[in-house]
Design an enzyme around this catalytic site. Structure first.
Site, PDB file in Angstrom:
ATOM      1  N   HIS A   1       0.843  -1.195   0.000  1.00  0.00           N
ATOM      2  CA  HIS A   1       0.000   0.000   0.000  1.00  0.00           C
ATOM      3  C   HIS A   1       0.881   1.249   0.000  1.00  0.00           C
ATOM      4  O   HIS A   1       1.181   1.802   1.053  1.00  0.00           O
ATOM      5  CB  HIS A   1      -0.912   0.005   1.227  1.00  0.00           C
ATOM      6  CG  HIS A   1      -1.878  -1.135   1.266  1.00  0.00           C
ATOM      7  ND1 HIS A   1      -1.497  -2.406   1.625  1.00  0.00           N
ATOM      8  CD2 HIS A   1      -3.204  -1.201   0.975  1.00  0.00           C
ATOM      9  CE1 HIS A   1      -2.549  -3.213   1.569  1.00  0.00           C
ATOM     10  NE2 HIS A   1      -3.592  -2.506   1.175  1.00  0.00           N
TER      11      HIS A   1
ATOM     12  N   HIS B   1     -30.031 -15.726  23.061  1.00  0.00           N
ATOM     13  CA  HIS B   1     -29.079 -15.437  24.128  1.00  0.00           C
ATOM     14  C   HIS B   1     -28.359 -16.688  24.638  1.00  0.00           C
ATOM     15  O   HIS B   1     -27.530 -16.586  25.534  1.00  0.00           O
ATOM     16  CB  HIS B   1     -29.797 -14.750  25.298  1.00  0.00           C
ATOM     17  CG  HIS B   1     -30.059 -13.293  25.069  1.00  0.00           C
ATOM     18  ND1 HIS B   1     -30.699 -12.834  23.949  1.00  0.00           N
ATOM     19  CD2 HIS B   1     -29.742 -12.201  25.817  1.00  0.00           C
ATOM     20  CE1 HIS B   1     -30.786 -11.507  24.024  1.00  0.00           C
ATOM     21  NE2 HIS B   1     -30.204 -11.104  25.132  1.00  0.00           N
TER      22      HIS B   1
END
Length: 682
Positions: free
Chosen positions: A16, A479
């Site tokens: 990059h 949950h």
């Protein structure tokens, strides 16, 4: 610097270069003129911290470490992204001197920076709370470079909102606003006003626009003024929006997605060097006088260090007890006899392991000031609040339920699990305090990337994950964690600890705190479980698996392995099997990772190779248990989601009962040929 960024990526064939090119002036300014650091001592306690949240632009950091004299060489830059190099594709903590944290997954670095800023304030409160602002050797800044990608990730909202709420005046983020990502112009997916977003968080927001005149002018003085204004602002974190052009001054690829994440190509590199007035035929060319000039920062750093040392030594002389505490915590050394404070629980009592964990934390508060933490808005459920300890909060935000101050101890992350994970990492990275954070085990999914990075960096972070199974009952399948235990056990370097009862919970906390090189997650029950005889031996628990109850004749025909709330089922099943003349051993295995670390001889004493009849029982998916039960073994668990009902009903309806464990044991015995049957008389 721009040429080095181009050359390194060109040689590697990937990387990059664009952001490293456009951020070059900002990075050089920070390291040369603003950052308080000593390249000859990267671990100096008084240093500012620098976090490169946009870790893909690793050359932004590596080139500064090279120029500043941290030990990186031109050869290291030439070895970018190669096997065994000090310059991997993203910065890695503990691998390269001067790298404060492992970054790459976008947004994580900002979270780490927030955690570092919180840790710095907590440590000042521990070691030098009465000093005037800016007068303590523990006053320093956390600097962070971030990209659009960092701020698009949701974690950036979580941590930035909390940083503004906490009024972290020791934190400054420089946002490289270049309007380019891999998919080219960010307008395709991003249109909010990020500066106003940070104003809404309560940050001190400054803007430096190098495109403001219509021509690209790198006004370094304006950026310097903004950085100094950030240091001067002590009541709010600072957000500096720096408008740059990515890849400037590449004539054809600047301001495009093509320069973000790939090499420029020889032709564009040569053209850019011509624009810069450099020889296009030379690569990695750094004139000696340039390097000598950059290395003058070493003298600056040593001078800063010498000045800091005077104040530090004066503080030590005036505060010998606090200095001793600082030395101990910095080395992550536990005090002598600290474990005597651990509570013990009456055998036969019914105690949820989450409650036992809370009592452990409260008991340890007076002896381990380095231990601090809290919950993602689930303090009462997670039992993460040490009794009587003040909250870590600006005075004006304390509440009737949670009184506190800026130097408090109880953390309140809000409903921000992912942010909590990254902040915990930043705290652990800063200087030796031991953070913990709580939520429900099912929501460990929300923080998994941060947990993975804690394991990658070998950070001693503790996760208090409660409501660990279908045992939470009525809240239902959304949950109830089913796959989570084995999904977390799949992370290398993470200890997943599921204690059987209250005493095993206390012993587990002891083992966790004695490790400095890894994170650990405690999976704890919502429901009460019986406190069993034999679970309180810390040495046995620290081995990860141990014989809780042996066969009556010492020669087991079958071994039952249990974890957490299912150990009681194994114990009940043993009673039934023994009454039927089947010698049965119960093994409690609170931590698979610790058990795997034991030598072969110990593992054989717990799981004798000759005993092929085995059962493992755990209220979750069965993935992974085959390693311990073998081909003839049986695994009792769940391969489906849970349900909403009282937990005892769910266990019964899903077949997690002692009778089912007995049946599984007999099935395993049958596989080994031990089920001989009886004569019918015919």
């Amino acid at each position: 610097m721009r040429a080095l960024a181009m050359d390194a990526v060109e040689k590697a064939g990937s990387g990059h270069p664009g952001t490293a090119m456009s951020l070059a002036p900002a990075a050089y300014l920070l390291f040369q003129r603003v950052l308080r650091h000593d390249p000859s001592d990267p671990k100096w306690a008084g240093r500012d911290r620098f976090v490169l949240s946009c870790g893909h632009s690793s050359l932004t950091l590596y080139i500064q470490l090279y120029l500043s004299g941290y030990g990186l060489t031109l050869d290291d830059l030439k070895a970018l992204r190669q096997w065994g190099s000090l310059t991997p594709g993203h910065p890695e903590y503990g691998h390269t001197a001067g790298v404060e944290t492992t970054t790459g997954p976008l947004g994580q670095g900002i979270g780490n920076a927030v955690g570092m800023a919180m840790a710095a304030r907590r440590e000042r409160g521990l070691f030098d709370p009465d000093a005037a602002p800016g007068a303590s050797p523990f006053d320093h800044m956390i600097w962070c470079f971030a990209s659009e990608g960092d701020l698009e990730e949701g974690i950036s909202h979580e941590v930035s909102a909390l940083a503004g709420h906490q009024k972290l005046g020791n934190l400054a983020v420089v946002f490289d606003s270049n309007h380019i990502s891999i998919e080219d112009d960010t307008q395709i997916a991003l249109s909010e006003d990020i500066a106003k977003r940070y104003e809404a968080y309560g940050w001190h927001v400054l803007e430096v626009d190098w495109t403001a005149t219509g021509e690209y002018k790198e006004d370094v003085q304006a950026l310097y003024d903004a950085l100094e204004a950030a240091r001067a602002e002590t009541e709010r974190p600072t957000f500096i929006k720096l408008r740059t052009i990515i890849g400037w001054p590449a004539p054809n690829k600047q301001n495009t997605g093509k320069i973000h994440g790939s090499a420029l190509g020889a032709e564009e590199v040569a053209a850019t060097k011509r624009v810069l007035g450099m020889d296009p035929d030379k690569s990695f060319a750094v004139p000696a006088e340039v390097l000598d000039h950059a290395r003058e920062v070493v003298a600056r750093g040593r001078a800063l260090r010498a000045e800091w040392d005077k104040g530090y030594q004066s503080w030590r002389e005036a505060n010998p007890e606090r200095a001793e505490l600082f030395d101990r915590i910095s080395k992550r050394k536990l005090p002598e006899g600290w474990d005597k404070a651990l509570p013990s629980f009456e055998i036969g009592s019914q105690v949820a392991t989450r409650k036992a964990s809370g009592e452990v934390l409260s008991a340890l508060a007076p002896v381990l000031p380095e231990l601090w933490g809290g919950s993602a808005d689930l303090a009462e459920s997670n039992n993460t609040t040490m009794k009587g300890e003040p909250s870590f909060i600006p005075d004006e935000y304390q509440t009737k339920e949670f009184p506190g101050n800026r130097y408090g101890r109880t953390l309140h992350f809000g409903i921000r699990e992912h942010g909590m994970g990254a902040i915990l990492n930043g705290i652990a990275l800063h200087n030796g305090t031991r953070p913990y954070g709580g939520t429900f085990l099912v929501f460990s999914d929300y923080m998994r990337p941060s947990v993975r990075l804690a394991a990658l960096m070998k950070l001693p972070v503790t996760y208090v994950w409660t409501h660990d199974s279908i045992g939470l009952g009525e809240d239902g399948p959304t949950h109830q964690p089913i796959e989570h235990l084995w999904a977390l056990r799949a992370i290398p370097g993470l200890d997943v600890v599921r204690p059987a009862d209250a005493n095993e919970t206390a012993a587990a906390w002891k083992a966790v705190l004695e490790h400095n090189d890894r994170p650990a997650g405690l999976a704890l029950t919502r429901q009460n479980v019986p406190t069993l005889d034999g679970t309180g031996d810390p040495d046995a628990v620290a081995r990860g698996g141990y014989v809780l109850q042996d066969a009556s004749n010492g020669q087991p025909a079958v071994v039952i392995i249990g974890t957490g709330s299912e150990v009681q089922l194994a114990v009940e099943a043993r009673t039934i099997l023994e009454s039927q003349g089947i010698p049965t051993r119960v093994v409690s295995m609170p931590c698979v990772e610790w058990f795997r670390e034991q030598d072969a001889a110990y593992k054989q004493t717990v799981l004798p190779p000759a005993v092929k009849a085995r059962v493992a029982v755990e209220a979750g998916i069965t993935l992974g248990w085959r390693e311990f039960v073998g081909d003839a073994g049986e695994v009792l668990g769940l391969e489906h989601f849970g349900a909403s009902a009282p937990y005892k009903t769910i266990y019964e309806q899903f077949g997690l009962t002692a009778d089912r464990v007995v049946a599984a044991a007999k099935a395993s015995l049958a596989k080994t040929g031990a089920d001989k049957g009886e004569t019918t008389g015919n």
